[in-house]
Motif scaffolding. Structure first.
Motif, PDB file in Angstrom:
ATOM      1  N   LYS A 373       0.836  -1.198   0.000  1.00 18.97           N
ATOM      2  CA  LYS A 373       0.000   0.000   0.000  1.00 18.97           C
ATOM      3  C   LYS A 373       0.870   1.248   0.000  1.00 18.97           C
ATOM      4  CE  LYS A 373      -4.197  -1.592   2.406  1.00 18.97           C
ATOM      5  NZ  LYS A 373      -5.018  -1.424   3.630  1.00 18.97           N
ATOM      6  N   LYS A 388      -4.442  -4.509  -5.177  1.00 18.68           N
ATOM      7  CA  LYS A 388      -5.769  -3.884  -5.262  1.00 18.68           C
ATOM      8  C   LYS A 388      -6.753  -4.789  -6.004  1.00 18.68           C
ATOM      9  CE  LYS A 388      -8.152   0.423  -6.468  1.00 18.68           C
ATOM     10  NZ  LYS A 388      -9.269  -0.238  -7.162  1.00 18.68           N
ATOM     11  N   THR A 391      -8.062  -7.042  -3.343  1.00 13.60           N
ATOM     12  CA  THR A 391      -8.979  -6.413  -2.388  1.00 13.60           C
ATOM     13  C   THR A 391     -10.291  -5.998  -3.047  1.00 13.60           C
ATOM     14  OG1 THR A 391      -7.841  -4.286  -2.711  1.00 13.60           O
ATOM     15  CG2 THR A 391      -7.156  -5.639  -0.831  1.00 13.60           C
ATOM     16  N   ASP A 392     -10.256  -5.687  -4.333  1.00 13.72           N
ATOM     17  CA  ASP A 392     -11.514  -5.385  -5.038  1.00 13.72           C
ATOM     18  C   ASP A 392     -12.413  -6.615  -5.081  1.00 13.72           C
ATOM     19  OD1 ASP A 392     -10.736  -2.791  -5.449  1.00 13.72           O
ATOM     20  OD2 ASP A 392     -10.189  -3.049  -7.560  1.00 13.72           O
ATOM     21  N   LEU A 394     -12.354  -9.016  -2.907  1.00 10.72           N
ATOM     22  CA  LEU A 394     -12.791  -9.238  -1.534  1.00 10.72           C
ATOM     23  C   LEU A 394     -13.961  -8.321  -1.194  1.00 10.72           C
ATOM     24  CD1 LEU A 394     -12.059 -10.867   1.014  1.00 10.72           C
ATOM     25  CD2 LEU A 394     -10.635  -8.936   1.719  1.00 10.72           C
ATOM     26  N   ALA A 395     -13.908  -7.100  -1.690  1.00  6.86           N
ATOM     27  CA  ALA A 395     -15.008  -6.164  -1.447  1.00  6.86           C
ATOM     28  C   ALA A 395     -16.294  -6.653  -2.103  1.00  6.86           C
ATOM     29  CB  ALA A 395     -14.632  -4.778  -1.969  1.00  6.86           C
ATOM     30  N   LYS A 396     -16.180  -7.220  -3.306  1.00  6.11           N
ATOM     31  CA  LYS A 396     -17.360  -7.786  -3.966  1.00  6.11           C
ATOM     32  C   LYS A 396     -17.961  -8.917  -3.143  1.00  6.11           C
ATOM     33  CE  LYS A 396     -16.295  -6.911  -8.854  1.00  6.11           C
ATOM     34  NZ  LYS A 396     -16.050  -7.565 -10.167  1.00  6.11           N
ATOM     35  N   ALA A 398     -17.682  -9.305   0.104  1.00  7.07           N
ATOM     36  CA  ALA A 398     -18.280  -8.746   1.314  1.00  7.07           C
ATOM     37  C   ALA A 398     -19.637  -8.137   1.030  1.00  7.07           C
ATOM     38  CB  ALA A 398     -17.342  -7.701   1.916  1.00  7.07           C
ATOM     39  N   ALA A 399     -19.800  -7.624  -0.191  1.00  6.81           N
ATOM     40  CA  ALA A 399     -21.075  -7.019  -0.572  1.00  6.81           C
ATOM     41  C   ALA A 399     -22.048  -8.049  -1.125  1.00  6.81           C
ATOM     42  CB  ALA A 399     -20.837  -5.918  -1.605  1.00  6.81           C
ATOM     43  N   ASP A 401     -21.836  -9.742  -3.758  1.00 10.57           N
ATOM     44  CA  ASP A 401     -21.906  -9.830  -5.219  1.00 10.57           C
ATOM     45  C   ASP A 401     -21.472 -11.217  -5.696  1.00 10.57           C
ATOM     46  OD1 ASP A 401     -22.654  -7.229  -5.117  1.00 10.57           O
ATOM     47  OD2 ASP A 401     -20.853  -6.394  -6.021  1.00 10.57           O
ATOM     48  N   LYS A 407     -16.768 -14.134   7.543  1.00 14.49           N
ATOM     49  CA  LYS A 407     -15.908 -13.102   8.125  1.00 14.49           C
ATOM     50  C   LYS A 407     -14.484 -13.256   7.623  1.00 14.49           C
ATOM     51  CE  LYS A 407     -14.473 -11.143  12.580  1.00 14.49           C
ATOM     52  NZ  LYS A 407     -14.559 -11.284  14.064  1.00 14.49           N
ATOM     53  N   THR A 408     -13.904 -12.177   7.167  1.00 15.91           N
ATOM     54  CA  THR A 408     -12.555 -12.231   6.601  1.00 15.91           C
ATOM     55  C   THR A 408     -11.590 -11.377   7.412  1.00 15.91           C
ATOM     56  OG1 THR A 408     -13.026 -10.386   5.111  1.00 15.91           O
ATOM     57  CG2 THR A 408     -13.412 -12.609   4.271  1.00 15.91           C
TER      58      THR A 408
END
Length: 514
Positions: A373, A388, A391-392, A394-396, A398-399, A401, A407-408
């Motif tokens: 980072k 990134k 992590t993108d 991972l964000a999907k 979590a949402a 998608d 839990k991560t």
């Protein structure tokens, strides 16, 4: 009495018939009960069974089965959903082999994070790779607590190569134990490509002196590389360092880490301090008594300030707790260790007050979320962009998608490294696949030949850093994040260290590869 029984059960033809049926039912019930006692139902789900009554469920599944581990239910459901979208003939299978039913808290956390990371890479391979083929089917292979049932699972995986599963690689292989070594030996002897995630033992690896595991690739540095990176980072004065080492036989992680540290301390004036962990190193045992004594002995040295610790995480936690209770609290001590240190942040038995008593704990992590980072990241050896991408995804998840996957947490590095290991598997399978109008999966032997080519322009730009394999399947000069355990128990990134002292050149070509 006899007359009463005759009148109740045998007086009319109807009663005779009912009595006969009742007797037959009782006999059948007793017979079935006896059969079930002699032959208990050991099945768990398709492809998974108990080795014996009351044992854990062992085998291979990609149908959403969570192996009776509640924490795995969400991510296994996501895997099932992804697998169900695949059509027969369009996919190759990759198995993630782990002790999924371990009862150790730290190992269960590690397992969850590795499965999550592997799934994210499966999803990326199937949806974010410009329709490259083949698609990837993911299955989970449970070797049981302590990998004690590895042989059953390995035999099942071997049968999946030529069948409809089209197994083309096995990832996971996450602990440097005798059982893991035997499993890797068996898989690679059968020609199956294996990609180790967090195995770091030097003797579960190939090298210039021979390739005992043909087809093994690894994405984590060896213990020797970790030790070199730690020593270069810490600029350790061997005259002020002490080695604390486990003498329990059969543990390839501790044995090779011990040797790597000992090589760094050649000629050091202080004798190594010894302890012996229980046969199951996750047990508490009596080692806290030994560590109390070792802490006193450290106080008895005149100028020692650094401890190289060669042991597993349970004993590491016990040692740090004992060091926090040492009588010479005015003296500072830094504990340096391998990647088992990543478990401490989630260990609720750690006495965090020890970290406020002039005790520092730093370890070589396999990956860390802060390593790539910001503008201070190294220009080679990895990239913020590759991290990134991870992590993108991972964000999907979590949402919801593409998930949810449960839990991560990324601070232990397990999800990151498992994601990268799957990336190596996917690239190997696809690079070995011949272009044609009709998809023809590569022979499993052709996948193995891809590991020596994974370098230079064909390197894997992993979330943990570049993965450039030498001719023996080992990562060349892989980034080693140095992480410090903060007083509040959090895992704080310090900086990236390198086995060779500096990041690899832009071409990332191992020197003198043979």
């Amino acid at each position: 009495m006899t007359d009463w029984l005759r009148r109740v059960f045998w007086f009319t033809p109807l009663r005779k018939g009912l009595t006969v049926l009742l007797v037959l039912a009782v006999v059948a019930g007793l017979s079935y009960g006896g059969y079930r006692i002699a032959n208990p139902d050991l099945s768990c789900t398709e492809g998974v069974a108990r080795p014996e009554e009351g044992a854990e469920c062992v085998g291979v599944s990609g149908d959403g089965y969570a192996f009776e581990v509640p924490a795995l239910k969400l991510v296994t459901a996501a895997i099932r959903k992804e697998n169900e979208e695949l059509k027969a003939g369009e996919y190759a299978t990759v198995a993630v082999m782990l002790p999924l039913t371990s009862t150790d808290t730290g190992m269960r956390t590690k397992v969850l994070h590795e499965v999550q990371g592997a799934f994210l890479q499966q999803y990326a391979a199937n949806h974010d790779s410009n329709e490259q083929v083949p698609k990837i089917r993911l299955v989970l292979a449970n070797t049981g607590k302590g990998n004690q049932h590895w042989r059953t699972t390995v035999e099942q995986l071997k049968r999946m190569v030529d069948g409809p599963d089209k197994l083309r690689a096995v990832s996971g292989i996450a602990t440097s134990s005798a059982e893991t070594k035997d499993a890797v030996k068996e898989l690679t002897a059968a020609g199956i490509p294996v990609i180790g995630t967090t195995i770091t033992a030097d003797d579960i690896a190939n090298g210039p002196d021979g390739d005992p595991y043909p087809g093994l690739a690894r994405v984590s540095p060896t213990n020797s590389d970790e030790a070199r990176a730690i020593a270069d980072f810490g600029k350790v004065d061997a005259k002020k360092a002490v080695l604390v080492q486990d003498t329990r036989p059969g543990d390839h992680y501790t044995a090779t880490l011990k040797q790597a540290f000992a090589d760094l301390l050649t000629g050091a004036p202080h004798e190594a301090r010894l302890f012996t962990s229980p046969p199951d190193p996750t047990d508490e045992g009596t080692t806290p008594n030994t560590f109390r004594q070792i802490a006193l002995l450290l106080c008895g040295t005149r100028d020692a300030d650094t401890v190289f610790f060669a042991g597993r995480h349970t004993q590491l936690r016990q040692f740090v707790n004992a060091l926090g209770q040492r009588p010479c609290v005015h003296r500072e001590f830094t504990v340096l260790t391998g990647d088992e240190g990543s478990y401490l942040g989630a260990d609720d038995q750690l006495d965090e007050t020890a970290l406020t008593r002039k005790v520092s704990v730093r370890y070589a992590s396999l990956a860390h979320p802060d390593a790539w980072k910001g503008p201070g990241a190294p220009r080679t050896g990895g990239s913020p962009a590759a991290y990134k991408t991870f992590t993108d995804l991972l964000a999907k998840a979590a949402a919801a998608d593409i998930g949810p996957i449960g839990k991560t947490s990324l601070t232990d590095g397990q999800a990151i490294i498992a994601y990268d290991a799957m990336a190596v598997a996917v690239q190997g399978i696809r690079e070995a696949t011949l272009a044609s109008e009709k998809l023809e999966l590569p022979d499993i032997g052709d996948v193995v030949t891809q590991w020596p080519q994974t370098k230079g322009p064909l390197k894997v730009e992993g979330a943990s850093g570049w993965i450039c394999l030498d001719n023996h399947g080992n990562p060349y000069n892989k980034a080693v994040p140095i992480v410090e355990l903060a007083p509040d128990g959090s895992q704080r990134f310090v900086e990236i260290a390198w086995p060779d002292g500096d990041p690899p050149a832009q071409d990332c070509m191992p020197p003198g590869a043979s």
